[in-house]
Design a protein around this motif. Structure first.
Motif, mmCIF file in Angstrom:
data_model
loop_
_atom_site.group_PDB
_atom_site.id
_atom_site.type_symbol
_atom_site.label_atom_id
_atom_site.label_comp_id
_atom_site.label_asym_id
_atom_site.label_seq_id
_atom_site.Cartn_x
_atom_site.Cartn_y
_atom_site.Cartn_z
ATOM 1 N N LEU A 277 0.274 79.455 -32.631
ATOM 2 C CA LEU A 277 -1.022 79.606 -31.983
ATOM 3 C C LEU A 277 -1.659 78.259 -31.685
ATOM 4 O O LEU A 277 -2.380 78.097 -30.697
ATOM 5 C CB LEU A 277 -1.946 80.439 -32.880
ATOM 6 C CG LEU A 277 -3.361 80.703 -32.367
ATOM 7 C CD1 LEU A 277 -3.329 81.502 -31.069
ATOM 8 C CD2 LEU A 277 -4.181 81.428 -33.427
ATOM 9 N N GLY A 278 -1.372 77.254 -32.526
ATOM 10 C CA GLY A 278 -1.952 75.934 -32.314
ATOM 11 C C GLY A 278 -1.617 75.328 -30.970
ATOM 12 O O GLY A 278 -2.344 74.454 -30.472
ATOM 13 N N ALA A 279 -0.526 75.785 -30.343
ATOM 14 C CA ALA A 279 -0.133 75.242 -29.041
ATOM 15 C C ALA A 279 -1.152 75.538 -27.954
ATOM 16 O O ALA A 279 -1.116 74.921 -26.880
ATOM 17 C CB ALA A 279 1.227 75.799 -28.631
ATOM 18 N N VAL A 280 -2.081 76.456 -28.217
ATOM 19 C CA VAL A 280 -3.134 76.751 -27.237
ATOM 20 C C VAL A 280 -3.934 75.495 -26.910
ATOM 21 O O VAL A 280 -4.463 75.353 -25.801
ATOM 22 C CB VAL A 280 -4.053 77.876 -27.754
ATOM 23 C CG1 VAL A 280 -5.257 78.079 -26.841
ATOM 24 C CG2 VAL A 280 -3.270 79.181 -27.867
ATOM 25 N N ILE A 281 -4.009 74.545 -27.847
ATOM 26 C CA ILE A 281 -4.767 73.321 -27.575
ATOM 27 C C ILE A 281 -4.186 72.557 -26.394
ATOM 28 O O ILE A 281 -4.899 71.830 -25.691
ATOM 29 C CB ILE A 281 -4.838 72.414 -28.830
ATOM 30 C CG1 ILE A 281 -5.938 71.349 -28.639
ATOM 31 C CG2 ILE A 281 -3.467 71.786 -29.123
ATOM 32 C CD1 ILE A 281 -6.182 70.501 -29.868
ATOM 33 N N GLU A 282 -2.885 72.716 -26.137
ATOM 34 C CA GLU A 282 -2.280 72.046 -24.996
ATOM 35 C C GLU A 282 -2.841 72.585 -23.688
ATOM 36 O O GLU A 282 -3.030 71.844 -22.720
ATOM 37 C CB GLU A 282 -0.761 72.221 -25.031
ATOM 38 C CG GLU A 282 -0.067 71.622 -26.237
ATOM 39 C CD GLU A 282 -0.083 70.104 -26.227
ATOM 40 O OE1 GLU A 282 -0.139 69.505 -25.130
ATOM 41 O OE2 GLU A 282 -0.027 69.499 -27.324
ATOM 42 N N SER A 283 -3.130 73.887 -23.651
ATOM 43 C CA SER A 283 -3.724 74.473 -22.459
ATOM 44 C C SER A 283 -5.212 74.123 -22.360
ATOM 45 O O SER A 283 -5.732 73.889 -21.270
ATOM 46 C CB SER A 283 -3.559 75.991 -22.481
ATOM 47 O OG SER A 283 -2.180 76.337 -22.410
ATOM 48 N N ILE A 284 -5.891 74.084 -23.510
ATOM 49 C CA ILE A 284 -7.305 73.697 -23.513
ATOM 50 C C ILE A 284 -7.476 72.265 -23.035
ATOM 51 O O ILE A 284 -8.360 71.946 -22.234
ATOM 52 C CB ILE A 284 -7.907 73.869 -24.932
ATOM 53 C CG1 ILE A 284 -7.924 75.347 -25.327
ATOM 54 C CG2 ILE A 284 -9.297 73.261 -25.010
ATOM 55 C CD1 ILE A 284 -8.282 75.585 -26.772
ATOM 56 N N SER A 285 -6.598 71.383 -23.518
ATOM 57 C CA SER A 285 -6.681 69.962 -23.169
ATOM 58 C C SER A 285 -6.082 69.670 -21.781
ATOM 59 O O SER A 285 -6.225 68.561 -21.297
ATOM 60 C CB SER A 285 -5.938 69.125 -24.219
ATOM 61 O OG SER A 285 -6.490 69.308 -25.500
#
Length: 287
Positions: A277-285
């Protein structure tokens, strides 16, 4: 040590700060754009200025935004003044404001105050500050009458970046509890039935135990490595669809659940489905 402090802006926050400075034994001058708000503070010993031009070296500002500071101080000579602005705005606006104040001969210290007005002067209250550490140090003792001083860095925008980040976590966390409570009520349950589990979830997220996801996520973010087993992002994206359907079946508002579903689905579509789930930060950033 007694300091002459001028408080600009006498809303709920500014009035609480002025009263706290007075109780700490400081000399306090107050000014507000709209007249008639200083009576109680004057009765406590404050001096009401006719203009911000009467301010001493240390000016503490609490207004609706940074434009209010421009409007209030447009014609005021700021040579030798230290402006501690605790108003809310954006990091970029604070950086622009620091240049504006410097151009008028003063120094801007920016701040993000992390308590509501009743928390001013109370234990545990703190404020993020950024700007010149030397200038802040000169006035730290006086500012500690309000809250603890937490220095973030020289970049004038950092205090507001931390402030807005904290507010976002606070508001979104409380909003998620509102949604959970509404869901419980839709089934005829009292909110108190949900409360102990909400407390466990929120407390656990910040802890060091198995539910201490904040610590784990921070490590993943810094390493930019997101181990997806045994719970992949794709599984979470599918699960979030089920959450949306649950709220829909209950006849509740879907604004926040749908936004979260769409974010997870986008991260999945961008190729992060097998990661955590932490990979969502790649889409946020938008990396």
């Amino acid at each position: 040590m007694t300091t002459h402090v001028t408080v600009i802006g006498l809303g709920a926050m500014g009035s609480a700060m002025a009263e706290t400075f007075l109780k700490a034994g400081h000399q306090v001058t107050v000014w507000n754009r709209t007249a008639g708000k200083a009576g109680a503070l004057v009765a406590l010993g404050a001096h009401e200025a006719a203009s911000p031009a009467e301010a001493g070296e240390l000016m503490v500002i609490s207004q609706i935004d940074y434009q209010a500071m421009y409007d209030s101080l447009a014609g005021v000579d700021l040579t030798g003044k230290v402006l501690v602005n605790l108003s809310s705005d954006t990091p970029s606006k604070l950086r622009e404001a620091a240049d504006w104040v410097a151009g008028k001969g003063g120094v801007l210290i920016t701040g993000g105050i992390m308590v509501p007005p009743p928390g001013i002067g109370q234990p545990g209250a703190y404020t993020f500050y950024s700007g010149s550490s030397d200038v802040l140090s000169r006035h730290e003792e006086a500012l500690k009458a309000l809250t603890d001083v937490t220095y973030i860095g020289a970049d004038p925008g950092l205090a507001m970046l931390f402030y807005q980040a904290q507010l976002f976590m606070f508001w979104s966390g409380l909003t998620s509890f509102m949604y959970a409570s509404a869901l419980a009520e839709s089934a005829g349950l009292p909110v108190s039935a949900m409360l102990p589990y909400a407390q466990e979830t929120y407390g656990g997220l910040a802890g060091d135990g198995p539910m201490g996801f904040l610590k784990h996520l921070a490590a993943e973010f810094e390493a930019r490595v997101y181990p997806g087993e045994p719970n992949s992002l794709h599984m979470q994206a599918v699960g979030m669809q089920h959450v949306v359907h649950t709220f829909e079946d209950a006849g509740l508002d879907l604004t926040v659940p749908v936004a979260l579903k769409d974010l997870f689905a986008r991260a999945d579509a961008e190729g992060h489905g097998a990661e955590s789930l932490g990979a969502v930060i790649e889409s946020i950033s938008k990396r």
